[in-house]
Design a protein around this motif. Structure first.
Motif, PDB file in Angstrom:
ATOM      1  N   TYR A   1       5.410  59.341  54.890  1.00  0.00           N
ATOM      2  CA  TYR A   1       6.016  60.679  54.921  1.00  0.00           C
ATOM      3  C   TYR A   1       7.547  60.603  54.911  1.00  0.00           C
ATOM      4  CZ  TYR A   1       1.588  63.135  55.714  1.00  0.00           C
ATOM      5  OH  TYR A   1       0.329  63.675  55.567  1.00  0.00           O
ATOM      6  N   HIS A   2       8.104  59.446  55.316  1.00  0.00           N
ATOM      7  CA  HIS A   2       9.565  59.266  55.249  1.00  0.00           C
ATOM      8  C   HIS A   2      10.066  59.480  53.829  1.00  0.00           C
ATOM      9  CE1 HIS A   2      10.932  57.974  59.180  1.00  0.00           C
ATOM     10  NE2 HIS A   2       9.985  57.058  59.268  1.00  0.00           N
ATOM     11  N   VAL A   3       9.286  59.041  52.867  1.00  0.00           N
ATOM     12  CA  VAL A   3       9.707  59.078  51.466  1.00  0.00           C
ATOM     13  C   VAL A   3       9.994  60.510  51.020  1.00  0.00           C
ATOM     14  CG1 VAL A   3       8.938  58.649  49.091  1.00  0.00           C
ATOM     15  CG2 VAL A   3       8.517  56.942  50.868  1.00  0.00           C
ATOM     16  N   LEU A   4       9.227  61.473  51.540  1.00  0.00           N
ATOM     17  CA  LEU A   4       9.386  62.862  51.114  1.00  0.00           C
ATOM     18  C   LEU A   4      10.720  63.452  51.553  1.00  0.00           C
ATOM     19  CD1 LEU A   4       5.766  64.197  51.780  1.00  0.00           C
ATOM     20  CD2 LEU A   4       6.720  63.205  49.682  1.00  0.00           C
ATOM     21  N   GLY A   5      11.434  62.762  52.448  1.00  0.00           N
ATOM     22  CA  GLY A   5      12.735  63.242  52.903  1.00  0.00           C
ATOM     23  C   GLY A   5      13.913  62.614  52.192  1.00  0.00           C
ATOM     24  N   ILE A   6      13.657  61.736  51.212  1.00  0.00           N
ATOM     25  CA  ILE A   6      14.744  61.084  50.478  1.00  0.00           C
ATOM     26  C   ILE A   6      15.541  62.139  49.711  1.00  0.00           C
ATOM     27  CG2 ILE A   6      15.287  59.504  48.578  1.00  0.00           C
ATOM     28  CD1 ILE A   6      12.838  57.859  49.433  1.00  0.00           C
ATOM     29  N   PRO A   7      16.862  62.158  49.850  1.00  0.00           N
ATOM     30  CA  PRO A   7      17.679  63.157  49.141  1.00  0.00           C
ATOM     31  C   PRO A   7      17.480  63.098  47.631  1.00  0.00           C
ATOM     32  CG  PRO A   7      18.989  61.996  50.785  1.00  0.00           C
ATOM     33  CD  PRO A   7      17.684  61.271  50.692  1.00  0.00           C
ATOM     34  N   TYR A   8      17.294  64.268  47.046  1.00  0.00           N
ATOM     35  CA  TYR A   8      17.169  64.421  45.591  1.00  0.00           C
ATOM     36  C   TYR A   8      16.070  63.544  44.989  1.00  0.00           C
ATOM     37  CZ  TYR A   8      21.510  66.919  46.289  1.00  0.00           C
ATOM     38  OH  TYR A   8      22.457  67.814  46.734  1.00  0.00           O
ATOM     39  N   LEU A   9      15.009  63.323  45.766  1.00  0.00           N
ATOM     40  CA  LEU A   9      13.868  62.564  45.255  1.00  0.00           C
ATOM     41  C   LEU A   9      13.173  63.334  44.135  1.00  0.00           C
ATOM     42  CD1 LEU A   9      11.813  60.180  45.575  1.00  0.00           C
ATOM     43  CD2 LEU A   9      10.571  61.651  47.167  1.00  0.00           C
ATOM     44  N   PHE A  10      13.078  64.654  44.306  1.00  0.00           N
ATOM     45  CA  PHE A  10      12.386  65.480  43.327  1.00  0.00           C
ATOM     46  C   PHE A  10      13.381  66.128  42.360  1.00  0.00           C
ATOM     47  CE2 PHE A  10       9.811  65.663  47.280  1.00  0.00           C
ATOM     48  CZ  PHE A  10       8.691  64.983  46.812  1.00  0.00           C
ATOM     49  N   ARG A  11      13.015  66.162  41.093  1.00  0.00           N
ATOM     50  CA  ARG A  11      13.892  66.730  40.068  1.00  0.00           C
ATOM     51  C   ARG A  11      13.949  68.251  40.142  1.00  0.00           C
ATOM     52  NH1 ARG A  11      10.826  62.871  37.497  1.00  0.00           N
ATOM     53  NH2 ARG A  11       9.415  64.449  36.627  1.00  0.00           N
ATOM     54  N   SER A  12      12.879  68.852  40.649  1.00  0.00           N
ATOM     55  CA  SER A  12      12.777  70.310  40.712  1.00  0.00           C
ATOM     56  C   SER A  12      11.649  70.673  41.666  1.00  0.00           C
ATOM     57  CB  SER A  12      12.481  70.883  39.323  1.00  0.00           C
ATOM     58  OG  SER A  12      11.207  70.410  38.867  1.00  0.00           O
ATOM     59  N   LYS A  13      11.529  71.972  41.946  1.00  0.00           N
ATOM     60  CA  LYS A  13      10.422  72.431  42.780  1.00  0.00           C
ATOM     61  C   LYS A  13       9.090  72.155  42.088  1.00  0.00           C
ATOM     62  CE  LYS A  13      10.810  74.583  46.100  1.00  0.00           C
ATOM     63  NZ  LYS A  13      10.851  74.149  47.515  1.00  0.00           N
ATOM     64  N   GLU A  14       9.068  72.319  40.766  1.00  0.00           N
ATOM     65  CA  GLU A  14       7.846  72.067  40.009  1.00  0.00           C
ATOM     66  C   GLU A  14       7.437  70.601  40.126  1.00  0.00           C
ATOM     67  OE1 GLU A  14       9.658  75.687  38.940  1.00  0.00           O
ATOM     68  OE2 GLU A  14      10.541  73.672  38.789  1.00  0.00           O
ATOM     69  N   HIS A  15       8.405  69.709  40.008  1.00  0.00           N
ATOM     70  CA  HIS A  15       8.134  68.278  40.132  1.00  0.00           C
ATOM     71  C   HIS A  15       7.605  67.962  41.529  1.00  0.00           C
ATOM     72  CE1 HIS A  15       9.800  63.970  40.684  1.00  0.00           C
ATOM     73  NE2 HIS A  15       8.610  63.896  40.126  1.00  0.00           N
ATOM     74  N   GLN A  16       8.205  68.561  42.542  1.00  0.00           N
ATOM     75  CA  GLN A  16       7.781  68.311  43.921  1.00  0.00           C
ATOM     76  C   GLN A  16       6.301  68.631  44.106  1.00  0.00           C
ATOM     77  OE1 GLN A  16       9.662  70.764  46.901  1.00  0.00           O
ATOM     78  NE2 GLN A  16       8.768  69.636  48.601  1.00  0.00           N
ATOM     79  N   PHE A  17       5.877  69.792  43.644  1.00  0.00           N
ATOM     80  CA  PHE A  17       4.489  70.179  43.887  1.00  0.00           C
ATOM     81  C   PHE A  17       3.510  69.498  42.931  1.00  0.00           C
ATOM     82  CE2 PHE A  17       6.464  73.310  46.580  1.00  0.00           C
ATOM     83  CZ  PHE A  17       5.573  73.308  47.659  1.00  0.00           C
ATOM     84  N   GLU A  18       3.974  69.075  41.772  1.00  0.00           N
ATOM     85  CA  GLU A  18       3.123  68.242  40.908  1.00  0.00           C
ATOM     86  C   GLU A  18       2.788  66.942  41.634  1.00  0.00           C
ATOM     87  OE1 GLU A  18       5.097  67.577  37.226  1.00  0.00           O
ATOM     88  OE2 GLU A  18       4.906  69.660  36.553  1.00  0.00           O
ATOM     89  N   VAL A  19       3.773  66.383  42.318  1.00  0.00           N
ATOM     90  CA  VAL A  19       3.569  65.141  43.065  1.00  0.00           C
ATOM     91  C   VAL A  19       2.679  65.380  44.280  1.00  0.00           C
ATOM     92  CG1 VAL A  19       4.707  63.399  44.508  1.00  0.00           C
ATOM     93  CG2 VAL A  19       5.695  64.037  42.299  1.00  0.00           C
ATOM     94  N   MET A  20       3.024  66.389  45.077  1.00  0.00           N
ATOM     95  CA  MET A  20       2.326  66.593  46.352  1.00  0.00           C
ATOM     96  C   MET A  20       0.892  67.074  46.167  1.00  0.00           C
ATOM     97  SD  MET A  20       5.247  67.896  49.017  1.00  0.00           S
ATOM     98  CE  MET A  20       5.283  69.540  48.373  1.00  0.00           C
ATOM     99  N   GLU A  21       0.645  67.840  45.111  1.00  0.00           N
ATOM    100  CA  GLU A  21      -0.707  68.358  44.886  1.00  0.00           C
ATOM    101  C   GLU A  21      -1.529  67.453  43.981  1.00  0.00           C
ATOM    102  OE1 GLU A  21       0.040  72.319  43.522  1.00  0.00           O
ATOM    103  OE2 GLU A  21       0.626  73.043  45.514  1.00  0.00           O
ATOM    104  N   GLY A  22      -0.936  66.343  43.543  1.00  0.00           N
ATOM    105  CA  GLY A  22      -1.630  65.377  42.711  1.00  0.00           C
ATOM    106  C   GLY A  22      -2.101  64.182  43.517  1.00  0.00           C
ATOM    107  N   PRO A  23      -2.518  63.119  42.832  1.00  0.00           N
ATOM    108  CA  PRO A  23      -3.050  61.929  43.514  1.00  0.00           C
ATOM    109  C   PRO A  23      -2.086  61.301  44.519  1.00  0.00           C
ATOM    110  CG  PRO A  23      -3.527  61.858  41.164  1.00  0.00           C
ATOM    111  CD  PRO A  23      -2.598  63.007  41.365  1.00  0.00           C
ATOM    112  N   ILE A  24      -0.778  61.302  44.212  1.00  0.00           N
ATOM    113  CA  ILE A  24       0.193  60.678  45.121  1.00  0.00           C
ATOM    114  C   ILE A  24       0.226  61.418  46.454  1.00  0.00           C
ATOM    115  CG2 ILE A  24       2.627  60.135  45.505  1.00  0.00           C
ATOM    116  CD1 ILE A  24       2.920  59.866  42.457  1.00  0.00           C
ATOM    117  N   GLY A  25       0.382  62.742  46.382  1.00  0.00           N
ATOM    118  CA  GLY A  25       0.450  63.533  47.610  1.00  0.00           C
ATOM    119  C   GLY A  25      -0.830  63.469  48.413  1.00  0.00           C
TER     120      GLY A  25
END
Length: 324
Positions: free
Chosen positions: A100-124
């Motif tokens: 869960y530390h990884v999700l707090g990395i600054p500017y890890l996600f390119r956009s809100k869409e990218h964030q939820f693609e990751v979190m709602e997919g296999p990785i998340g």
């Protein structure tokens, strides 16, 4: 805390008795947010959908406003089986599950869409499951927005503007490293002390999402809000494995499907709350600044490098998220 444990243990036993006497199971859900918060509204949607799907066989009783303790205290109640479900920040969960530390990395996600693609997919989903060995099973992620800087003395338009400013951060090493890397002076402080600290000049500002900025009344004492959106740490809906194991396969499907539906509804509530909060801030004379975020992102590259140096086992996870 002891009286809470005794009280919740009694409730849990009462729940089991109810199960034996009828078809209804009561799931106790505790969290620390106020009832006006969009995440609380998402939880109410979870409550509504689950009762409907189960035709009243599964009923949620919600304890908001920190009635049963802090995030960490409620997590402990989940682990012993006194509470079934809670909502906590991914930052809090990182004390149990390092991923869960990884999700707090600054500017890890390119956009809100990218964030939820990751979190709602296999990785998340794989991250949600990693808490099971700590008796904490993740059900879904709730949008908790993006954190941005707000200050009292001057506007932050570039990272250089942070130089010499004391910025309140959570007592979290990544947040401290991030502010320092941008040129500010990171100052860990209890959230409840922050309003007075800004007002009296003990700190020059802080960082948080728009609904928190307004609901905490910080817009009264910090008149510059810079939408640099440096991190997007989600909230997580968690069910204790002790309670999960009491559910049948059909009941588990109801719970998971209801959580997923509530997560989609919560996104809408969150966006509405952001819009409302920004309008309130403007009415109070807050200047809203939209900077070049790439300037801030460049300054935080060292934060990611330092994190991976300390946690090389997270390198592949970060690579997958960036390449998603």
């Amino acid at each position: 805390m002891k009286y809470k444990l005794v009280f919740l243990s009694f409730l849990f036993l009462a729940c089991l008795s109810c199960k034996e006497q009828g078809d209804t199971k009561v799931l106790y859900l505790a969290h620390t947010l106020p009832q006006t918060h969009p995440v609380h509204k998402g939880i109410l949607k979870f409550q509504e959908v689950l009762e409907k799907k189960s035709e009243g066989k599964l009923v949620i009783k919600v304890f908001p406003d920190g009635m049963l303790g802090s995030e960490r205290e409620v997590l402990e109640l989940l682990q012993i089986g006194s509470v079934a479900i809670t909502k906590v920040s991914a930052a809090t969960l990182s004390n149990f599950v390092p991923e869960y530390h990884v999700l707090g990395i600054p500017y890890l996600f390119r956009s809100k869409e990218h964030q939820f693609e990751v979190m709602e997919g296999p990785i998340g989903k794989s991250i949600l499951e990693k808490g099971e060995k700590f008796w904490l099973r993740g059900l879904c992620y709730y949008d908790a927005g993006s954190r941005s800087f707000y200050t009292s003395k001057k506007a932050i338009r570039t990272p250089e503007d942070l130089k010499g400013l004391k910025i309140r951060v959570m007592n979290n090493q990544m947040a401290i490293n991030m502010v320092n890397a941008m040129g500010g002076s990171a100052t860990p402080m209890a959230y409840g002390e922050l309003y007075t600290a800004i007002q009296q000049g003990v700190v020059d500002g802080a960082e948080n999402n728009p609904p928190s900025f307004v609901s905490s009344n910080h817009h009264e004492v910090a008149k510059y809000y810079t939408l640099d959106q440096h991190s997007s740490v989600p909230d997580v809906l968690i069910i204790g494995t002790k309670f999960w194991e009491t559910l049948s396969e059909e009941e588990r499907v109801w719970v998971q499907e209801s959580a997923d539906e509530s997560a989609q509804a919560e996104k809408v509530y969150w966006n509405e709350s952001v819009e409302e909060s920004m309008n309130i801030a403007k009415e109070f004379g807050v200047e809203i600044i939209t900077p070049d975020k790439s300037l801030f992102a460049e300054k935080t590259e060292s934060v990611l490098e330092e994190f991976l140096k300390e946690h090389p086992e997270m390198t592949e996870l970060v690579r997958k998220i960036k390449g998603n």
